[in-house]
Design an enzyme around this catalytic site. Structure first.
Site, PDB file in Angstrom:
ATOM      1  N   ASP A  73      -6.253   7.844  10.687  1.00  0.00           N
ATOM      2  CA  ASP A  73      -4.903   7.508  10.954  1.00  0.00           C
ATOM      3  C   ASP A  73      -4.482   7.864  12.336  1.00  0.00           C
ATOM      4  OD1 ASP A  73      -4.428   6.848   8.325  1.00  0.00           O
ATOM      5  OD2 ASP A  73      -3.765   8.550   7.862  1.00  0.00           O
TER       6      ASP A  73
ATOM      7  N   GLU B 175       0.969  -1.154  -0.125  1.00  0.00           N
ATOM      8  CA  GLU B 175       0.066  -0.155  -0.047  1.00  0.00           C
ATOM      9  C   GLU B 175       0.818   1.194   0.011  1.00  0.00           C
ATOM     10  OE1 GLU B 175      -2.831   0.244   3.337  1.00  0.00           O
ATOM     11  OE2 GLU B 175      -3.531  -1.866   2.843  1.00  0.00           O
TER      12      GLU B 175
ATOM     13  N   TYR C 283     -11.030  -5.434   3.192  1.00  0.00           N
ATOM     14  CA  TYR C 283     -10.146  -5.049   4.047  1.00  0.00           C
ATOM     15  C   TYR C 283     -11.048  -4.941   5.547  1.00  0.00           C
ATOM     16  CZ  TYR C 283      -6.511  -2.061   5.900  1.00  0.00           C
ATOM     17  OH  TYR C 283      -5.282  -1.284   6.778  1.00  0.00           O
TER      18      TYR C 283
END
Length: 286
Positions: A78, A67, A196
């Site tokens: 994040d 990635e 995912y």
């Protein structure tokens, strides 16, 4: 069209489907009796040249899919570690165009499967058609857009699939079954990809222990996606060979991100690419 779209895949011909590399990566790992290892690196961290060296080192160390993070000023998903890497990358002038350049250089030197991971606003600003065309031309096989829910994915999905790119959806533990089913159907309708599975509710960041609910969560996703027979990859919080071994005993792939940023930080003045190569090899040993 960008000059940067001078293609590293022109020799493959117009019938080349970039997303098929994702499928082959999972098939190869399955034949070898192991899970797919998917490290994440922030493009431009600690700088553009070094990030290319690090990504290539990860491929040499045994990464199956990589990635490539596109830095953004408001990275909602994040944790502090990847936010820090993105902040430095932005300060160094990294942009989507710069990320495409990094992908192009890596793809010219390695056959490792590459994904772009980043937030939707910069992609929209760049232009969906231009973004997907440039990504395809520079060796990208798929896209991960953390803040793009399946319900709102039609515009990007249509363009991405037309260029043979996978669009990979994140599914957190809080997702209702209907959303999981929608993500699975959209993925199955495309040229390749995987689901995912976000291991926990919250932001990225390496952790000592895997969530206690994780195996049951994967079972729930497996049940909701069984008609499509899609591979599942788990990310957020993985950092050790033991984590990888555990996760890939019930899912097909494992994603490692923040732990790699920490490795780069620890060795930023002393051959970070070598440290990353060794760490990836270590993760592959289990």
């Amino acid at each position: 069209m960008d000059a940067i779209t001078g293609s590293v895949i022109e020799e493959q011909g117009s019938q080349y489907i970039p997303a098929h590399k994702i499928t082959r990566a999972f098939e190869r790992a399955r034949q070898e009796g192991r899970g797919v290892l998917i490290p994440y690196f922030m493009c431009g961290y600690p700088d553009a040249e070094t990030s290319v060296e690090i990504i290539l080192a990860a491929a040499e160390g045994g990464a199956d899919i990589i990635e490539l993070g596109m830095p953004f000023s408001d990275p909602l998903a994040d944790g502090a570690t990847i936010q820090h890497a993105g902040h430095i990358a932005l300060e160094n002038g990294m942009s989507i165009r710069g990320c495409m350049s990094i992908a192009k250089e890596v793809a010219s030197k390695s056959d490792v499967t590459l994904l772009l991971m980043g937030y939707y606003n910069p992609v929209l600003s760049y232009g969906l058609e231009r973004f997907c065309a440039t990504a395809r031309a520079n060796g990208i096989s798929g896209l991960i857009i953390p803040d793009l829910p399946a319900e709102e994915a039609d515009p990007l999905q249509e363009v991405a699939y037309r260029y043979g790119l996978a669009l990979i959806f994140l599914v957190p533990p809080t997702a209702p079954d209907e959303r999981i089913t929608m993500a699975a159907r959209r993925t199955a309708a495309g040229p390749g990809g995987f689901i995912y599975c976000v291991s926990l509710s919250g932001v990225t960041g390496s952790r000592q222990e895997l969530p206690t609910h994780l195996q049951n969560f994967i079972k729930r996703i497996r049940t909701a996606t069984q008609e499509q027979h899609l591979p599942l990859a788990v990310g957020f919080g993985l950092s050790t060979p033991e984590h990888i071994a555990t996760v890939t005993s019930y899912a097909e792939g494992a994603v490692v991100g923040s732990a790699l940023v920490n490795i780069i930080d620890q060795h930023k003045d002393d051959k970070p690419a070598d440290a990353v190569r060794t760490y990836i090899q270590h993760l592959r040993q289990k």
